[in-house]
Design an enzyme around this catalytic site. Structure first.
Site, PDB file in Angstrom:
ATOM      1  N   ARG A 161      12.117  13.297 -31.528  1.00 57.35           N
ATOM      2  CA  ARG A 161      13.250  12.486 -32.022  1.00 57.35           C
ATOM      3  C   ARG A 161      14.593  12.834 -31.371  1.00 57.35           C
ATOM      4  O   ARG A 161      15.647  12.735 -32.010  1.00 57.35           O
ATOM      5  CB  ARG A 161      13.403  12.599 -33.542  1.00 57.35           C
TER       6      ARG A 161
ATOM      7  N   SER B  29      12.321   7.020 -42.057  1.00 60.81           N
ATOM      8  CA  SER B  29      12.334   8.465 -42.336  1.00 60.81           C
ATOM      9  C   SER B  29      13.768   8.962 -42.245  1.00 60.81           C
ATOM     10  O   SER B  29      14.413   8.803 -41.211  1.00 60.81           O
ATOM     11  CB  SER B  29      11.512   9.233 -41.302  1.00 60.81           C
TER      12      SER B  29
ATOM     13  N   GLU C  42      17.178  12.809 -39.545  1.00 64.01           N
ATOM     14  CA  GLU C  42      16.811  12.002 -38.393  1.00 64.01           C
ATOM     15  C   GLU C  42      17.829  10.865 -38.258  1.00 64.01           C
ATOM     16  O   GLU C  42      18.233  10.495 -37.155  1.00 64.01           O
ATOM     17  CB  GLU C  42      15.401  11.435 -38.594  1.00 64.01           C
TER      18      GLU C  42
HETATM   19  N1  EPU Z   1       2.218  12.257 -47.370  1.00 60.10           N
HETATM   20  C1  EPU Z   1       2.218  12.635 -48.682  1.00 60.10           C
HETATM   21  N2  EPU Z   1       2.681  11.754 -49.608  1.00 60.10           N
HETATM   22  C2  EPU Z   1       3.121  10.522 -49.250  1.00 60.10           C
HETATM   23  C3  EPU Z   1       3.115  10.132 -47.907  1.00 60.10           C
HETATM   24  C4  EPU Z   1       2.657  11.024 -46.970  1.00 60.10           C
HETATM   25  O1  EPU Z   1       1.826  13.734 -49.034  1.00 60.10           O
HETATM   26  O2  EPU Z   1       3.534   9.777 -50.149  1.00 60.10           O
HETATM   27  C5  EPU Z   1       1.720  13.231 -46.397  1.00 60.10           C
HETATM   28  C6  EPU Z   1       0.286  12.966 -46.094  1.00 60.10           C
HETATM   29  O3  EPU Z   1      -0.405  14.176 -46.011  1.00 60.10           O
HETATM   30  C7  EPU Z   1       0.324  12.308 -44.728  1.00 60.10           C
HETATM   31  C8  EPU Z   1       1.506  13.008 -44.128  1.00 60.10           C
HETATM   32  O4  EPU Z   1       2.419  13.165 -45.206  1.00 60.10           O
HETATM   33  O5  EPU Z   1      -0.851  12.516 -44.048  1.00 60.10           O
HETATM   34  C9  EPU Z   1       2.148  12.282 -42.998  1.00 60.10           C
HETATM   35  O6  EPU Z   1       2.602  11.008 -43.460  1.00 60.10           O
HETATM   36  P1  EPU Z   1       2.843   9.824 -42.422  1.00 60.10           P
HETATM   37  O7  EPU Z   1       1.643   9.573 -41.625  1.00 60.10           O
HETATM   38  O8  EPU Z   1       3.447   8.682 -43.185  1.00 60.10           O
HETATM   39  O9  EPU Z   1       3.871  10.429 -41.398  1.00 60.10           O
HETATM   40  P2  EPU Z   1       5.235  11.229 -41.496  1.00 60.10           P
HETATM   41  O10 EPU Z   1       5.028  12.539 -40.827  1.00 60.10           O
HETATM   42  O11 EPU Z   1       5.807  11.262 -42.871  1.00 60.10           O
HETATM   43  C10 EPU Z   1       6.027  10.404 -39.173  1.00 60.10           C
HETATM   44  C11 EPU Z   1       7.248   9.777 -38.598  1.00 60.10           C
HETATM   45  C12 EPU Z   1       7.266   8.295 -38.891  1.00 60.10           C
HETATM   46  C13 EPU Z   1       5.996   7.684 -38.326  1.00 60.10           C
HETATM   47  C14 EPU Z   1       4.809   8.339 -39.021  1.00 60.10           C
HETATM   48  C15 EPU Z   1       3.482   7.816 -38.537  1.00 60.10           C
HETATM   49  C16 EPU Z   1       8.985  11.455 -38.594  1.00 60.10           C
HETATM   50  C17 EPU Z   1      10.237  11.943 -39.210  1.00 60.10           C
HETATM   51  N3  EPU Z   1       8.441  10.388 -39.147  1.00 60.10           N
HETATM   52  O12 EPU Z   1       6.168  10.324 -40.591  1.00 60.10           O
HETATM   53  O13 EPU Z   1       8.351   7.753 -38.185  1.00 60.10           O
HETATM   54  O14 EPU Z   1       5.963   6.295 -38.542  1.00 60.10           O
HETATM   55  O15 EPU Z   1       4.854   9.767 -38.744  1.00 60.10           O
HETATM   56  O16 EPU Z   1       3.181   8.313 -37.281  1.00 60.10           O
HETATM   57  O17 EPU Z   1       8.523  12.029 -37.628  1.00 60.10           O
HETATM   58  C18 EPU Z   1      10.651   7.346 -38.454  1.00 60.10           C
HETATM   59  O18 EPU Z   1      10.819   8.248 -37.629  1.00 60.10           O
HETATM   60  O19 EPU Z   1      11.629   6.702 -38.983  1.00 60.10           O
HETATM   61  C19 EPU Z   1       9.309   7.057 -38.873  1.00 60.10           C
HETATM   62  C20 EPU Z   1       9.041   6.170 -39.818  1.00 60.10           C
END
Ligand code: EPU
Length: 337
Positions: free
Chosen positions: A162, A233, A330
């Site tokens: 990022r 995010s 972010e």
């Molecule tokens: N999770 C929970 N509870 C929830 C949702 C998620 O425990 O309600 C846990 C789960 O274990 C899940 C993990 O969080 O497996 C990861 O969740 P998710 O796949 O939604 O990904 P994230 O790490 O929260 C990142 C990026 C997103 C991107 C997603 C998918 C960042 C800050 N965010 O989110 O990017 O879409 O992965 O690849 O790196 C953004 O940057 O604005 C963004 C949306």
């Protein structure tokens, strides 16, 4: 050129104050004119894309906000690859669809992300196991202090999680971005959410099949109602030392860990907010952590940027108290020098 323009409608958060001066640029010449104008008035110049990763302060922006509206998209063959050359203001989703129409691989996992390709490059957008850096070839920029043109290559762009050269060198306004895409099938479907869909029998062979799957996964988290604003995010996932990750894993055995190449470990902040802190849906007045993805801050109509910012600080404080981790935003504060 307009004076005192409310910026809230130009952001997905829908909060914040006014720009002292607001200019829309549809050509490079108009960007140059805005640079000259800002310099003559001794005002800072702030380029604005689709406003999808920005928090505009309630006090507004005391400078010239330049909305980048150039949006042409062109293709060029380069051996086995295809270069996609897009103006900075081109919508990212349009680029994803255009690449898919040409059956080009490389950005299909990044479907469904709002914003422009200029913003996407500053931010090095990433999702579902891919990031913009993987396909970025170069960006053409104008230095806003000198008006000079400069081409920034992938190496110079110094992409990381990022962040990029563009984020740390705000004097460069991106005007055009070139991505290198491939006609050869290289589906990247190891990210857990995609792997699950694949194992359930959904074909994920072509860019278009992957795009449909990614959009469907994202659609389960969205849309918000029209009364609600967000910038996705709000925080980055923390990248911490192996030692700290090991000690957290003892306390939280289910915490998802993503080991990085340099030995550090990226951890899921969404998981911590959800399971360790039980903050899903937590709200203060009109601001809350989204129920379906607690990394997302949602602002209801009438919320102020000050409230959003104070809410984010409160979340950061609680994460620190529980884990000792200092989380980083972010989302950017727009208009900060
Ligand atoms: N999770 C929970 N509870 C929830 C949702 C998620 O425990 O309600 C846990 C789960 O274990 C899940 C993990 O969080 O497996 C990861 O969740 P998710 O796949 O939604 O990904 P994230 O790490 O929260 C990142 C990026 C997103 C991107 C997603 C998918 C960042 C800050 N965010 O989110 O990017 O879409 O992965 O690849 O790196 C953004 O940057 O604005 C963004 C949306």
């Amino acid at each position: 050129m307009k004076e005192r323009v409310s910026l809230a409608p130009f952001t997905t958060f829908g909060v914040g104050g006014e720009a002292r001066i607001f200019i829309e640029a549809r050509t490079e010449e108009e960007i140059q004119e805005a640079i000259t104008y800002a310099r003559e008035c001794n005002l800072q110049l702030y380029p604005l894309g689709a406003g999808s990763n920005l928090l505009v302060p309630d006090a507004g922006v005391d400078g010239v906000v330049l909305k980048i509206m150039l949006d042409d998209i062109a293709f060029e063959n380069d051996g086995d690859d295809t270069l996609i050359i897009a103006d900075a203001g081109a919508r990212w989703e349009k680029i994803v669809d255009t690449a898919s129409e040409h059956e080009l691989f490389g950005i299909e996992n990044l479907a469904g992300i709002p914003g422009t390709i200029g913003g996407a490059s500053v931010q090095n957008i990433g999702a579902y196991g891919a990031e913009l850096a993987n396909t970025f070839e170069y960006a053409d920029c104008i230095n806003k202090t000198t008006g000079a043109h400069k081409r920034i290559t992938r190496t110079e762009a110094a992409f990381a999680y990022r962040t990029s050269f563009f984020k740390t060198h705000r004097e460069f306004i991106i005007t055009r971005v070139t991505l290198r895409l491939s006609k050869h099938a290289t589906p990247n479907i190891t990210y857990p959410d995609l792997a699950r869909v694949y194992e359930a029998g959904t074909p994920l062979r072509t860019p278009s099949e992957i795009i449909i799957a990614v959009r469907a996964i994202r659609a389960k988290k969205f849309p918000l109602s029209i009364e609600e604003g967000t910038a996705g995010s709000f925080f980055k996932n923390p990248v911490i030392s192996r030692e700290l990750a090991d000690s957290l894993a003892l306390r939280f055995p289910d915490l998802p860990l993503f080991p990085q190449e340099d030995g550090s470990v990226k951890i899921s902040l969404a998981w911590l907010l959800d399971y360790a802190l039980s903050l899903k849906g937590f709200s203060i007045n009109k601001v809350r952590l989204y129920e379906k993805q607690p990394l997302i801050i949602v602002a209801r109509t009438g919320a102020t940027a000050t409230e959003v910012s104070a809410f984010a600080d409160e979340i950061a404080k609680r994460v620190f108290a529980a884990t000792g981790i200092v989380i980083e935003r972010e989302v950017e504060t727009f208009g900060a020098k």
